[in-house]
Design an enzyme around this catalytic site. Structure first.
Site, PDB file in Angstrom:
ATOM      1  N   LYS A  17      -0.551 -38.830  29.977  1.00 45.87           N
ATOM      2  CA  LYS A  17      -1.430 -39.084  28.830  1.00 45.87           C
ATOM      3  C   LYS A  17      -0.990 -38.365  27.548  1.00 45.87           C
ATOM      4  CE  LYS A  17      -5.577 -40.849  30.847  1.00 45.87           C
ATOM      5  NZ  LYS A  17      -5.448 -40.618  32.304  1.00 45.87           N
ATOM      6  N   GLU A  68     -12.615 -40.202  23.366  1.00 44.60           N
ATOM      7  CA  GLU A  68     -13.527 -40.407  24.484  1.00 44.60           C
ATOM      8  C   GLU A  68     -12.812 -39.928  25.738  1.00 44.60           C
ATOM      9  OE1 GLU A  68     -11.365 -42.697  23.558  1.00 44.60           O
ATOM     10  OE2 GLU A  68     -10.521 -43.114  25.549  1.00 44.60           O
ATOM     11  N   SER A  72       2.266 -40.987  38.087  1.00 43.48           N
ATOM     12  CA  SER A  72       1.619 -40.780  36.783  1.00 43.48           C
ATOM     13  C   SER A  72       1.022 -39.390  36.586  1.00 43.48           C
ATOM     14  CB  SER A  72       0.549 -41.842  36.541  1.00 43.48           C
ATOM     15  OG  SER A  72      -0.442 -41.812  37.550  1.00 43.48           O
TER      16      SER A  72
HETATM   17  C1  LIG Z   1      -5.825 -41.524  33.248  1.00 40.22           C
HETATM   18  C2  LIG Z   1      -4.877 -41.649  34.375  1.00 40.22           C
HETATM   19  C3  LIG Z   1      -4.509 -42.919  34.899  1.00 40.22           C
HETATM   20  C4  LIG Z   1      -5.131 -44.197  34.424  1.00 40.22           C
HETATM   21  O1  LIG Z   1      -4.946 -44.495  33.071  1.00 40.22           O
HETATM   22  P1  LIG Z   1      -3.871 -45.567  32.599  1.00 40.22           P
HETATM   23  O2  LIG Z   1      -4.170 -45.749  31.158  1.00 40.22           O
HETATM   24  O3  LIG Z   1      -4.117 -46.818  33.379  1.00 40.22           O
HETATM   25  O4  LIG Z   1      -2.534 -45.008  32.853  1.00 40.22           O
HETATM   26  C5  LIG Z   1      -3.572 -42.969  35.912  1.00 40.22           C
HETATM   27  N1  LIG Z   1      -3.019 -41.844  36.419  1.00 40.22           N
HETATM   28  C6  LIG Z   1      -3.344 -40.627  35.952  1.00 40.22           C
HETATM   29  C7  LIG Z   1      -2.699 -39.420  36.553  1.00 40.22           C
HETATM   30  C8  LIG Z   1      -4.291 -40.479  34.925  1.00 40.22           C
HETATM   31  O5  LIG Z   1      -4.606 -39.254  34.480  1.00 40.22           O
END
Ligand SMILES: *Cc1c(COP(=O)(O)O)cnc(C)c1O
Length: 393
Positions: A89, A111, A377
């Site tokens: 993020k 948000e 992610s």
């Molecule tokens: C916020 C988050 C997501 C989901 O958000 P996307 O905008 O779909 O990427 C996925 N994985 C992690 C680790 C997150 O913090």
């Protein structure tokens, strides 16, 4: 055919800017300036330098030996879990704060649901010395105490959203209301590829560093830039958009999008937007969203707060509609089991959002020579309490 945004802000039939008149000046200001500013060499140099020295990029592309052996294919993991603040993020919040500064804004609003985007925003506000206000549903404030504490330590003010279900979509409504009331000095940092044009395209561009690096790293490791598959979990869709971005128009690269089925797609407790969604408008964008027959937004459910969103970004709605991406829904139980499996097979404790993406390995058959890139992610530290409760650790 291109799967990227057109000049009008649409991906196929999805996207656009469906906004109240009072938001028009803010969104227009952004639309007029975002490509010009982000293309300036000085902007790019500052963005790249912060990604390198502050976020810790490039993140490694790790060949997962034991997973590859077990599933008899070549599995690479893109290590966004190693980014500062623990997930992808921050790539986006760094980009947007640099843009906000160049637009002369002094007050930042955001948000947040689980608190990850709130933490990433509070972090870059501290970095730049800008005021930071984060809207968060009252229910989420109670559920996500560690992230609330992190944001406070970073100097952000948390404002509770007290309407509706008191979760993410209500916090988003509050942030939009704030922006309408403070059009001149305030910049709204949206946390995913959602919202009115140009947000989905802008966020996708900031996150596209993920696939840019994957190409460079695969060329070095495998002698070819393009994998056979790219796989990512989809909440709003920002980590997925970054993972797919430079492969969108190369149909030799197959795209897999993983959604949260919650307790099951047909259980009534789910967040599988492509399977359950219908065309509608949410937070300024025409996209697929979960709604009742009379157009009321349905409450989504997933054990992972980051996938618990009733819509999906317009890029992904179009990838679904056109069949460019294959969508797979994974239940809470499958994701939680992968939380343990990835921890014990590779020594990597994933965020629960991320764990959903790995379950594709059980759902699909890959060839031994296939190169399969999964976007890791985020890391699982933030989810430790959920893991503890679920597995009685
Ligand atoms: C916020 C988050 C997501 C989901 O958000 P996307 O905008 O779909 O990427 C996925 N994985 C992690 C680790 C997150 O913090």
């Amino acid at each position: 055919m291109s799967y990227n945004v057109n000049e009008k802000g649409y991906y196929g039939e999805f996207g656009g800017a469906y906004i109240p008149e009072m938001l028009y000046p803010n969104v227009e200001e952004l639309r007029h300036n975002y490509l010009k500013i982000t293309a300036e060499p000085e902007f790019q140099a500052e963005f790249d330098a912060l990604l390198k020295d502050y976020v810790g990029r490039p993140t490694p592309l790790y060949f997962a030996t034991r997973l590859s052996e077990k599933y008899n294919t070549k599995v690479y993991l893109k290590r966004e879990d190693l980014c500062h603040t623990g997930a992808h993020k921050v790539n986006n919040t760094i980009g947007q704060i640099l843009l906000a500064k160049r637009l002369g804004k002094t007050r930042i609003i955001a948000e947040t649901g689980a608190g990850q985007h709130g933490v990433a925003t509070a972090t870059v506000c501290a970095l730049m010395g800008l005021e930071c206000i984060v809207y968060m549903g009252e229910v989420d404030i109670k559920r996500q105490a560690p992230n609330v504490a992190r944001m406070k330590m970073l100097g952000a003010e948390i404002r509770p959203a007290l309407s509706g279900s008191k979760t993410l979509k209500d916090a988003t409504n509050e942030a939009i209301r704030d922006w309408i009331n403070n059009p001149l000095d305030t910049y709204y940092i949206i946390g995913s590829v959602v919202g009115p044009h140009p947000y989905p395209d802008m966020v996708a561009r900031f996150q596209s560093v993920i696939s840019k690096e994957i190409k460079e790293q695969l060329l070095e490791k495998e002698g070819r830039e393009n994998p056979d598959y790219v796989i990512a979990c989809v909440g709003g869709g920002s980590n997925a958009a970054g993972t797919y971005y430079h492969f969108l128009d190369n149909e030799d690269v197959k795209i897999i999008a993983v959604e949260a089925a919650g307790l099951g797609v047909d259980s009534g407790e789910s967040a599988a937007t492509s399977a359950l969604g219908k065309v509608g408008v949410i937070h300024g964008s025409k996209t697929l969203l979960m709604q009742t027959t009379d157009g009321q937004i349905t409450e989504p459910y997933s054990i992972s707060a980051g996938l618990d969103y009733p819509g999906v970004g317009p890029m992904h709605a179009n990838l679904f509609k056109t069949g460019r991406a294959q969508f797979i829904s994974i239940t809470d139980e499958q994701a939680m089991d992968w939380g343990i499996k990835l921890s014990q097979m590779e020594g990597l404790i994933p965020a629960i959002e991320t764990a959903h993406a790995f379950a594709v390995l059980d759902e699909m058959k890959f060839k031994p020579e296939d190169i399969v890139v999964i976007n890791l992610s985020g890391r699982g530290d933030k989810d430790l309490n959920t893991y503890i409760d679920y597995f009685k650790l």
